[in-house]
Scaffold this motif. Structure first.
Motif, short mmCIF file in Angstrom:
data_model
loop_
_atom_site.label_atom_id
_atom_site.label_comp_id
_atom_site.label_asym_id
_atom_site.label_seq_id
_atom_site.Cartn_x
_atom_site.Cartn_y
_atom_site.Cartn_z
N GLY A 34 42.55 31.31 34.96
CA GLY A 34 42.02 32.62 35.26
C GLY A 34 42.92 33.49 36.12
N ILE A 35 42.28 34.42 36.79
CA ILE A 35 43.00 35.34 37.68
C ILE A 35 42.28 35.39 39.03
CG2 ILE A 35 43.92 36.75 35.80
CD1 ILE A 35 41.65 38.72 36.24
N LYS A 36 42.95 35.90 40.02
CA LYS A 36 42.38 35.97 41.36
C LYS A 36 41.48 37.20 41.49
CE LYS A 36 43.63 36.01 46.27
NZ LYS A 36 44.76 36.03 47.26
N TYR A 37 40.32 37.00 42.11
CA TYR A 37 39.42 38.13 42.35
C TYR A 37 39.82 38.81 43.65
CZ TYR A 37 35.28 40.91 43.33
OH TYR A 37 34.42 41.95 43.61
N THR A 38 40.02 40.11 43.58
CA THR A 38 40.42 40.88 44.77
C THR A 38 39.49 42.06 45.01
OG1 THR A 38 41.95 42.22 43.45
CG2 THR A 38 42.85 40.25 44.53
N GLY A 39 38.30 42.00 44.41
CA GLY A 39 37.36 43.10 44.52
C GLY A 39 36.59 43.12 45.83
N PRO A 40 35.57 43.97 45.91
CA PRO A 40 34.84 44.20 47.17
C PRO A 40 33.67 43.26 47.45
CG PRO A 40 34.09 45.74 45.51
CD PRO A 40 35.18 44.93 44.87
N ALA A 41 33.47 42.23 46.64
CA ALA A 41 32.30 41.35 46.83
C ALA A 41 32.37 40.60 48.14
CB ALA A 41 32.20 40.37 45.67
N THR A 42 31.17 40.34 48.70
CA THR A 42 31.07 39.53 49.92
C THR A 42 29.94 38.52 49.74
OG1 THR A 42 29.51 41.13 50.89
CG2 THR A 42 31.86 41.42 51.40
N GLY A 43 29.89 37.54 50.65
CA GLY A 43 28.81 36.56 50.63
C GLY A 43 28.75 35.77 49.34
N ASN A 44 27.52 35.54 48.84
CA ASN A 44 27.32 34.78 47.61
C ASN A 44 28.07 35.42 46.44
OD1 ASN A 44 25.76 32.89 48.83
ND2 ASN A 44 23.82 33.54 47.93
N ALA A 45 28.03 36.74 46.37
CA ALA A 45 28.67 37.44 45.26
C ALA A 45 30.17 37.15 45.21
CB ALA A 45 28.43 38.94 45.38
N ALA A 46 30.80 36.97 46.37
CA ALA A 46 32.23 36.67 46.41
C ALA A 46 32.49 35.31 45.76
CB ALA A 46 32.73 36.68 47.84
N ALA A 47 31.61 34.35 46.03
CA ALA A 47 31.75 33.02 45.43
C ALA A 47 31.54 33.09 43.92
CB ALA A 47 30.75 32.05 46.05
N VAL A 48 30.57 33.91 43.51
CA VAL A 48 30.29 34.09 42.08
C VAL A 48 31.51 34.63 41.36
CG1 VAL A 48 28.95 35.45 40.41
CG2 VAL A 48 27.81 34.43 42.39
N LEU A 49 32.09 35.69 41.91
CA LEU A 49 33.20 36.35 41.23
C LEU A 49 34.51 35.59 41.35
CD1 LEU A 49 31.94 39.88 42.06
CD2 LEU A 49 32.44 39.04 39.75
N LYS A 50 34.68 34.83 42.41
CA LYS A 50 35.86 33.96 42.51
C LYS A 50 35.83 32.95 41.36
CE LYS A 50 38.16 30.53 45.44
NZ LYS A 50 38.10 29.76 46.72
N PHE A 51 34.64 32.39 41.13
CA PHE A 51 34.51 31.43 40.02
C PHE A 51 34.69 32.13 38.68
CE2 PHE A 51 32.07 29.47 36.64
CZ PHE A 51 32.43 28.14 36.73
N ALA A 52 33.99 33.28 38.51
CA ALA A 52 34.02 33.99 37.23
C ALA A 52 35.43 34.40 36.85
CB ALA A 52 33.11 35.22 37.31
N PHE A 53 36.17 34.95 37.80
CA PHE A 53 37.55 35.36 37.50
C PHE A 53 38.44 34.15 37.22
CE2 PHE A 53 38.50 39.97 38.49
CZ PHE A 53 37.18 40.38 38.33
N GLY A 54 38.07 33.01 37.77
CA GLY A 54 38.82 31.79 37.52
C GLY A 54 38.65 31.27 36.10
N GLN A 55 37.68 31.83 35.35
CA GLN A 55 37.45 31.42 33.97
C GLN A 55 38.08 32.37 32.96
OE1 GLN A 55 35.88 28.40 34.19
NE2 GLN A 55 35.90 29.02 36.35
N VAL A 56 38.63 33.48 33.44
CA VAL A 56 39.22 34.48 32.54
C VAL A 56 40.28 33.83 31.64
CG1 VAL A 56 40.72 36.51 32.46
CG2 VAL A 56 38.74 36.48 33.99
N GLY A 57 40.21 34.14 30.35
CA GLY A 57 41.15 33.57 29.40
C GLY A 57 40.59 32.40 28.62
N LYS A 58 39.48 31.81 29.12
CA LYS A 58 38.85 30.72 28.37
C LYS A 58 38.09 31.30 27.18
CE LYS A 58 38.45 27.38 32.14
NZ LYS A 58 37.54 26.52 32.94
N PRO A 59 37.90 30.53 26.12
CA PRO A 59 37.28 31.09 24.91
C PRO A 59 35.76 31.26 25.02
CG PRO A 59 37.72 28.75 24.61
CD PRO A 59 38.35 29.14 25.93
N TYR A 60 35.27 32.24 24.28
CA TYR A 60 33.82 32.34 24.07
C TYR A 60 33.44 31.23 23.11
CZ TYR A 60 29.32 33.89 22.31
OH TYR A 60 27.99 33.94 21.95
#
Length: 317
Positions: free
Chosen positions: A192-218
C-alpha cells in the motif's frame, strides 16, 4: 463499371450476416458501469447468503451437538434402568413388566402403577422418571437439529446460485475492461501507501490500515488479507481500530442507523454508502475516498467527486 457492380452483388453470398459495429469507448464504459452496479448488488446478495449459511450451519452444529449429548444421556439412563431390572430379577422381584416398559415410548404410565403399588423405591422411581423425560426430549432435539440442517442447506443453495451469477458477470466485466485497456489484476502482497491525511484517533488507525491495502485486488466475497470486496474492506479497516462491523453493506448500514451523518459534515473514517446499498467506501479526508471498487480493479484512493455512484448517506462507526 455498373455491370461489374451488378455481377459483384449477384455473386455475394445470400444471408451472410454483417458484423455489428464495435462499441465505442463511451458505450463500453456505459455498459461496464451498468455491469458494475449490477455486480455490486449480486455480490452483496452473495455475502448475505454466505453469512446466513454460516449462521444456519453454526446453529445446526450446536443443536446436533445437543442432540448427541442427549442421546448419550438417554443411553446412560437406559443402561441404569436395565441394570435395575437385572438386579430385581436376580433378587426374585416381579419384573414381568420391565421389557414392556423399556420398549414403549411412554414408560411413565407403567411407572406410576408400579410406584403406587410400592414396587419401586423413590430413588429408582426418579431414575425412571429421568429416563422418561430425556427420552421424550430426544425426538424434539433431533427434529430441531434436522430443521436447522435443512435451513443451512437452503442457504448454501442460495450462495451457490449467487456465485454462479457473479462468475458470469465477472467474465463480462473482465472482457470489457480488457477491451478498454483498463483491466488491473492487482498485487495480493501490496504494502500500500502511507496515509498522511487529517484523521485522528480511531479513524487514523482505520485509514492507516486502509491505505496499507492499496493496490490489492478487488475479490468478490473477499475479507482479506490478499484481497477484498467493498464491505469486506470496510469491515477489516475498522477492525484495525477495534470496532466490529457486520459483514455486508446492508448490515453495516442498518448497524449504523443511529450513527448517520450528513454528507456535508463528513470526517475521515466515515463510511459512505451508494444508493441501493450495493457499495460502501471510506472517507479519507481532503475530498478523497479509499475503497475496493469492482472486479478488474484494485483498492485505491480517488476523489469523492469522481466516485461515479449515487450516494444514499454516511455513517460514523
Amino acid at each position: 463499371m455498373a455491370t461489374g457492380l451488378a455481377i459483384g452483388l449477384l455473386a455475394s453470398p445470400v444471408g451472410v450476416a454483417v458484423a455489428d459495429p464495435k462499441p465505442t469507448i463511451k458505450q463500453a464504459k456505459a455498459k461496464l458501469s451498468r455491469l458494475n452496479n449490477k455486480a455490486d448488488h449480486v455480490v452483496e446478495r452473495f455475502n448475505t447468503a454466505t453469512e446466513r449459511h454460516k449462521t444456519a450451519k453454526k446453529k445446526y452444529g450446536q443443536l446436533n451437538s445437543s442432540y448427541k449429548d442427549k442421546l448419550a444421556t438417554v443411553a446412560r439412563l437406559r443402561a441404569q434402568v436395565i441394570t435395575m431390572a437385572v438386579n430385581d430379577y436376580q433378587m426374585g422381584s416381579d419384573v414381568t413388566s420391565w421389557p414392556a416398559m423399556l420398549g414403549q415410548g411412554d414408560p411413565m404410565s407403567m411407572l406410576n402403577g408400579m410406584a403406587l403399588s410400592g414396587q419401586l423405591q423413590a430413588e429408582r422411581a426418579e431414575k425412571l422418571a429421568a429416563f422418561d423425560r430425556e427420552n421424550k426430549g430426544l425426538k424434539t432435539q433431533r427434529d430441531l437439529a434436522q430443521d436447522a440442517l435443512v435451513a443451512a442447506d437452503d442457504e448454501r443453495d442460495k450462495v451457490e446460485k449467487e456465485r454462479a451469477e457473479i462468475l458470469k458477470l465477472i467474465q463480462e466485466q473482465k472482457k470489457l475492461l480488457r477491451e478498454l485497456g483498463a483491466y488491473k489484476s492487482g498485487d495480493p502482497n501490496s504494502t500500500g501507501i502511507k496515509y498522511t491525511g487529517p484523521a485522528t484517533g480511531n479513524a487514523a488507525a482505520v485509514l492507516k490500515f486502509a491505505f496499507g491495502q492499496v493496490g490489492k485486488p478487488y475479490i468478490y466475497g473477499g475479507t482479506g488479507p490478499r484481497g477484498y470486496d467493498c464491505s469486506g474492506f470496510t469491515q477489516a479497516s475498522w477492525r484495525a481500530a477495534g470496532v466490529s462491523l457486520p459483514r455486508t453493506t446492508w448490515q453495516q448500514w442498518a448497524w449504523g442507523a443511529k450513527r448517520r451523518v450528513s454528507l456535508d459534515a463528513l470526517r475521515p473514517g466515515d463510511l459512505i454508502f451508494s444508493e441501493g446499498l450495493g457499495h460502501v467506501t471510506i472517507y479519507a479526508g481532503n475530498g478523497n475516498i479509499v475503497h475496493a471498487p469492482q472486479t478488474g480493479d484494485v483498492i485505491k484512493v480517488v476523489k469523492f467527486s469522481s466516485y461515479g455512484r449515487r450516494v444514499v448517506g454516511a455513517i460514523r462507526p
